[in-house]
Each structure stands twice: as C-alpha cells, then as structure tokens.
Design an enzyme around this catalytic site. Structure first.
Site, PDB file in Angstrom:
ATOM      1  N   GLU A   1      24.210  53.363 -31.407  1.00  0.00           N
ATOM      2  CA  GLU A   1      23.094  54.306 -31.272  1.00  0.00           C
ATOM      3  C   GLU A   1      22.084  53.787 -30.246  1.00  0.00           C
ATOM      4  O   GLU A   1      21.643  54.519 -29.362  1.00  0.00           O
ATOM      5  CB  GLU A   1      22.439  54.531 -32.634  1.00  0.00           C
ATOM      6  CG  GLU A   1      23.371  55.316 -33.575  1.00  0.00           C
ATOM      7  CD  GLU A   1      22.774  55.597 -34.940  1.00  0.00           C
ATOM      8  OE1 GLU A   1      21.768  54.979 -35.307  1.00  0.00           O
ATOM      9  OE2 GLU A   1      23.335  56.469 -35.646  1.00  0.00           O
TER      10      GLU A   1
ATOM     11  N   CYS B   1      16.166  55.575 -39.680  1.00  0.00           N
ATOM     12  CA  CYS B   1      16.677  56.917 -39.346  1.00  0.00           C
ATOM     13  C   CYS B   1      15.684  57.810 -38.607  1.00  0.00           C
ATOM     14  O   CYS B   1      16.033  58.419 -37.596  1.00  0.00           O
ATOM     15  CB  CYS B   1      17.081  57.678 -40.611  1.00  0.00           C
ATOM     16  SG  CYS B   1      17.693  56.682 -41.941  1.00  0.00           S
TER      17      CYS B   1
ATOM     18  N   TYR C   1      26.995  50.939 -36.220  1.00  0.00           N
ATOM     19  CA  TYR C   1      26.089  52.092 -36.110  1.00  0.00           C
ATOM     20  C   TYR C   1      24.935  51.810 -35.147  1.00  0.00           C
ATOM     21  O   TYR C   1      24.689  52.538 -34.189  1.00  0.00           O
ATOM     22  CB  TYR C   1      25.444  52.378 -37.473  1.00  0.00           C
ATOM     23  CG  TYR C   1      26.275  53.131 -38.462  1.00  0.00           C
ATOM     24  CD1 TYR C   1      26.113  54.502 -38.614  1.00  0.00           C
ATOM     25  CD2 TYR C   1      27.182  52.479 -39.285  1.00  0.00           C
ATOM     26  CE1 TYR C   1      26.837  55.204 -39.563  1.00  0.00           C
ATOM     27  CE2 TYR C   1      27.912  53.163 -40.226  1.00  0.00           C
ATOM     28  CZ  TYR C   1      27.738  54.532 -40.368  1.00  0.00           C
ATOM     29  OH  TYR C   1      28.454  55.217 -41.295  1.00  0.00           O
TER      30      TYR C   1
ATOM     31  N   GLU D   1      33.608  76.782 -33.541  1.00  0.00           N
ATOM     32  CA  GLU D   1      34.753  77.655 -33.792  1.00  0.00           C
ATOM     33  C   GLU D   1      36.078  76.893 -33.675  1.00  0.00           C
ATOM     34  O   GLU D   1      37.096  77.311 -34.222  1.00  0.00           O
ATOM     35  CB  GLU D   1      34.753  78.868 -32.856  1.00  0.00           C
ATOM     36  CG  GLU D   1      35.071  78.538 -31.416  1.00  0.00           C
ATOM     37  CD  GLU D   1      35.094  79.776 -30.520  1.00  0.00           C
ATOM     38  OE1 GLU D   1      35.767  80.758 -30.876  1.00  0.00           O
ATOM     39  OE2 GLU D   1      34.424  79.751 -29.456  1.00  0.00           O
TER      40      GLU D   1
ATOM     41  N   CYS E   1      14.171  53.780 -43.726  1.00  0.00           N
ATOM     42  CA  CYS E   1      14.519  55.073 -43.125  1.00  0.00           C
ATOM     43  C   CYS E   1      13.332  55.690 -42.396  1.00  0.00           C
ATOM     44  O   CYS E   1      13.445  56.096 -41.242  1.00  0.00           O
ATOM     45  CB  CYS E   1      15.041  56.022 -44.204  1.00  0.00           C
ATOM     46  SG  CYS E   1      15.322  57.681 -43.574  1.00  0.00           S
TER      47      CYS E   1
ATOM     48  N   HIS F   1      32.330  83.227 -31.924  1.00  0.00           N
ATOM     49  CA  HIS F   1      32.582  82.955 -30.515  1.00  0.00           C
ATOM     50  C   HIS F   1      31.390  83.305 -29.646  1.00  0.00           C
ATOM     51  O   HIS F   1      30.769  84.327 -29.886  1.00  0.00           O
ATOM     52  CB  HIS F   1      33.809  83.776 -30.078  1.00  0.00           C
ATOM     53  CG  HIS F   1      34.272  83.466 -28.708  1.00  0.00           C
ATOM     54  ND1 HIS F   1      34.885  82.280 -28.385  1.00  0.00           N
ATOM     55  CD2 HIS F   1      34.192  84.190 -27.564  1.00  0.00           C
ATOM     56  CE1 HIS F   1      35.179  82.295 -27.084  1.00  0.00           C
ATOM     57  NE2 HIS F   1      34.765  83.441 -26.578  1.00  0.00           N
TER      58      HIS F   1
ATOM     59  N   LYS G   1      14.404  56.411 -35.136  1.00  0.00           N
ATOM     60  CA  LYS G   1      15.628  56.322 -34.308  1.00  0.00           C
ATOM     61  C   LYS G   1      16.046  57.712 -33.829  1.00  0.00           C
ATOM     62  O   LYS G   1      16.327  57.919 -32.656  1.00  0.00           O
ATOM     63  CB  LYS G   1      16.732  55.652 -35.131  1.00  0.00           C
ATOM     64  CG  LYS G   1      18.072  55.454 -34.470  1.00  0.00           C
ATOM     65  CD  LYS G   1      19.026  56.631 -34.532  1.00  0.00           C
ATOM     66  CE  LYS G   1      19.246  57.284 -35.851  1.00  0.00           C
ATOM     67  NZ  LYS G   1      20.153  56.643 -36.748  1.00  0.00           N
TER      68      LYS G   1
END
Ligand code: NDP
Length: 448
Positions: free
Chosen positions: A182, A48, A178, A442, A43, A437, A51
């Site tokens: 990516e 992760c 994945y 939302e 990682c 908003h 990346k």
C-alpha cells in the site's frame, strides 16, 4: 458476593475496545475504558483511515495524467504533501472526537492513562490509582514489528509515515505484505523512487498467486523496484543524512528513508498478564476460546492482540459479540469463514474465500473461471494495466469457494459480491444475473 468498581474494565480504545465498551454500557453495565494514547486506536489514528485518505490523494497523480486523454487541459500540477497531511490529520481528529462522543454518550468512563493488570480483577493506572472490575477486556492491539538489525533505529514504520515532513526522494520499504504494497503505491504516486525488499520472493502471502503476480507486474511496470531473497542486514547513516542499507544477496542501496512493514506484534509486553495467569502464544498473542475468554476466567481479549485475523471489522465483530454475550444475554460468536479483505495497492486487490491453490490443496481439484480484461477507462487513457477477476468453484457442485480480483475499485465491487459467496451461491446464480453494462463489475456475471 464480591463487589467491584466496574462491571467491565476495557484496556485499549481501538476498534474492538470502543465497540465492546459502548455496547456493554448500552446493555446496562458500568464500564470504563483506559487508553494511553488516543481514542480510535490504530485504524482511526495511524492505520486504515489516514492510509485510505493518502491512497485517494495519491491516485490523483494517475487521474490527472489520464484526464488529458479525456480532453482536459491539465497544466503541470504541483503536489503539496504538507496540505494533504494536515487535512488528513484534521480528519483523524474529527473521527477521534466522534468516537469519544460516542463513548461519553453511552456513559462509558474514559480514562486517559495506561492501565496494567494486577490480578484477575485488578487494574493499576499509570497515576497509581488501583481499581477493580468483575470482567476485564484486553483490546490493546498490535504494534509494528521491527527487525533488530544494526541501525534499525534510523528506520520508520507506518506510524511515523503520517508525520513525515516531506516525501522522501528515495525510500526503501522492508516487507512485501499489506502495508509495504500500500505504501509503495502511495510513495510512488507522490514521486518517490520506491524499492521494496523482502526476505522471500512472495508478496502478499495468502492472496491468490495469479492476482499477486499481476500486482507485481503492474508495480514493476510503474517503476517500483523489487528485491527478493534480501534479508535485512543493517542501516548506516551517512554524513549527508542518507541511509545505506545492506542486505543479503544484493548490493547495498542508499536511500533517504527506510520503512519497516514486516508484520505487527501483539501489544502484550508489560501488561501484567502473568499476574492473572493469562496464557500467551509463541508470538505473544493472548490465547482465547471461541467466546474471547483467556485462560483467566475473568479476563477476555478481542482484536489484534489475539492475532486471529488482524482486520478492523473483525475486531469490531469480536467486541460486539463479547458485549452481547456477556452483558446483553445474547450469546454470539464471530464467524471467521469467508472474510473478505483488500489491499489498497495501485491498483487494489480484493479477495474472499479460498484461492485456487488453497481450493486444489483442500479438495484435490477446483473449477476456475476468469476474466482478464483492460478496463474501458484504461484503454482510452492509454494505460496498459489489465484487470483480472477469478472465481474458484467446487468442481462438482459449482458452489463458489472464492473470488479474487485486481483492478480499479475492486474492494468496492468485492464487498457486494462477497455476500453471494458467504450465502453459498453457485456460479449459475451469477450467470443468471443480467450484466449491468458498461461496468467493470459486469465481468463477474460473464466469467468463463
Ligand atoms: P504482513 O503480514 O501483511 O506482511 C509482513 C511482510 O513482512 C511479509 O512480506 C513478510 O515476509 C515480511 N516479514 C515478516 N517478518 C519479517 C522479518 N522478521 N524480517 C523480514 N521480513 C519479515 O504485515 P504488514 O506489516 O504489512 O501488516 C500487518 C497486518 O495489518 C496485516 O497482516 C493485516 O492484517 C493488517 N493490515 C491490513 C490492511 C488492509 O486490510 N488493507 C492494511 C494494512 C495492514 P513473508 O511473507 O515472506 O513471511
């Protein structure tokens, strides 16, 4: 009573191993952790973290283009891969240092060597030193799986992607999971022509079908090429250094770089696990029970080496649960239900819980609410990319079974919304919440 050199010996200082080591030591155990490469594991060192930094870097390509529509006079910009990769690797060094400090501060002995198991309580270090431990935790992770086709040695994996000298002009990525999606986004944004090939016609298996289709459509619109039902046959290195890739069902293609992103195999080879009777499954993963215990009573395993869910936060939770249970007098088990996950593609995908297909297969029916919209920023930027949010609910109770999204910032939005799904809320709870908003998030309280 037998005495051992350590209460706990951890093999592998990645996400799971570091968490287990430091928590066990904080509970008072005498702990050592062996790491053959660098503290931090996949990682931090080659996954992760670097990346995600590349994803941020890549996104500027679109941001700079969009900025013109917002009135910014952006001159033609150059991108310098060497600058980015140096800064990313410096950041990796910083985090590697921080992890090392954490272990030291908690009194964990770090042994910078490969360790192998010699029996239920025995470990041999690369230097030849033998040590014993009452409990052994295997947290050695996984490694990229490379199909053994002729010429496969000319290809790279995500490990090497962080050390490329330059961005290849043409890159072929094998796989459609994945890592493939990516890195397709990353290389494309940095100007490479990307071709993604996969043995089936399914990208990101396990994610909601409509969401995957949307990513495919947007990726193709951006210029990423896809070839499906293309089984890798071989790579031939040509005189000019380029690579000719052959595959079933399609013409060969010549590229400058080939990257394999075809899954990850547990790192269990040559670890001596057989000396302790540790059972492996068909994929070579360590078989463990709900308490992370292997078929040898004194040997445990957490993280990718067990191939349950290959995600960093899962490895961390498993390491924590193991240490709390074994050394903190606090029996804990990881709950694998409703684990949120994301793909940091361009745009990203995020999901939690059952997809529409999974819910219908499980319950016979499901109510699905969607919002298919063009984010305000994309409208002004003239960017024709629509977001899609889907809520999958139980058809009788309206309890939320899953939430699936594609669009800008959806991993950030889903992390918060996943709490509601985990808490077992119904759609009514979302409807009762007033919209904030104007935001993209939302749309979650305005689903129809
Ligand atoms: P994935 O399992 O996501 O995808 C593997 C891809 O390779 C699939 O398209 C699969 O096809 C294909 N494939 C598998 N075996 C072969 C083979 N022998 N020959 C040809 N194609 C093959 O793996 P990745 O390598 O992308 O990532 C590994 C793991 O790392 C992921 O499962 C994930 O858990 C983790 N990860 C998580 C990230 C995140 O959280 N954002 C980012 C990166 C990795 P098919 O589906 O048709 O079988």
């Amino acid at each position: 009573m037998a005495s051992y050199d350590y209460d706990l010996f951890v093999i592998g200082a990645g996400s799971g191993g570091v968490r287990a080591s430091r928590v066990a030591a904080a509970h008072g155990a005498k702990v050592a952790v062996a790491e053959e490469y660098r503290v931090g594991g996949t990682c931090v060192i080659r996954g992760c973290v670097p990346k995600k930094l590349l994803i941020y870097g890549a996104h500027f390509a679109e941001d700079l283009a969009d900025a013109r529509r917002f009135g910014w006079n952006v001159p033609d910009c150059d991108f310098d891969w060497k600058v980015l990769i140096k800064n990313v690797l410096d950041e990796v060094d910083r985090i590697n240092g921080a992890y090392t400090d954490t272990l030291n501060n908690n009194g964990v002995e770090i042994i910078q060597e490969r360790a192998t198991i010699t029996g239920p309580h025995g470990i041999r270090l690369a230097s030849g030193r033998e040590v014993t431990a009452k409990t052994i935790l295997v947290a050695v992770g996984a490694t990229p799986s490379v199909p053994k086709c002729p010429g496969h040695e000319h290809g790279i994996t995500s490990n090497e992607a962080f050390h490329l000298e330059s961005i290849p002009k043409r890159i072929l990525i094998a796989g459609a999971g994945y890592i493939a999606n990516e890195f397709a986004g990353i290389f494309h944004q940095f100007g490479a022509h990307v071709t993604l090939i996969n043995r089936t016609d399914v990208i990101l298996r396990g994610y909601d079908e409509q969401i995957r289709d949307r990513l495919l459509q947007i990726s193709m619109m951006k210029g990423i090429e896809f070839r499906f039902h293309a089984d890798f046959q071989g790579i031939e290195k040509l005189k000019d250094g380029s690579l000719k890739v052959s595959m079933s069902g399609h013409e060969p293609i010549v590229v400058d770089c080939v990257m394999f992103a075809t899954g990850r195999d547990p790192n269990t080879a040559d670890l001596g696990l057989e000396t302790a009777g540790v059972e492996l499954d068909a994929k070579g993963a360590i078989v463990v029970d709900d308490d992370n215990r292997s078929t040898c009573a004194s040997i445990y395993a957490v993280g990718d080496v067990t191939n349950r869910i290959q995600l960093t936060p899962i490895a961390i939770r498993e390491g924590q649960a193991f240490a709390d249970t074994m050394f903190g007098n606090k029996p804990t088990r990881v709950d694998y239900e409703n684990v949120p996950s994301a793909v940091f593609s361009h745009p990203p995908i995020a999901g939690v819980g059952l997809t529409e297909g999974q819910a219908k297969a499980k319950f016979g029916s499901a109510k699905v609410y969607t919002s298919d919209f063009r984010p305000m920023k994309n409208v002004l930027a003239g960017r024709n990319e629509r977001s899609l949010y889907k809520m999958v609910c139980d058809s009788e109770t309206d309890k939320i079974l899953g939430l699936h999204m594609i669009g800008p910032d959806v991993p950030e939005i889903l992390q918060a919304a996943a709490i509601a799904v985990k808490a077992g809320l119904t759609k009514a709870a979302f409807d009762q919440t007033v919209a904030l908003h104007p935001t993209m998030a939302e749309e979650l309280v305005l689903l129809r």
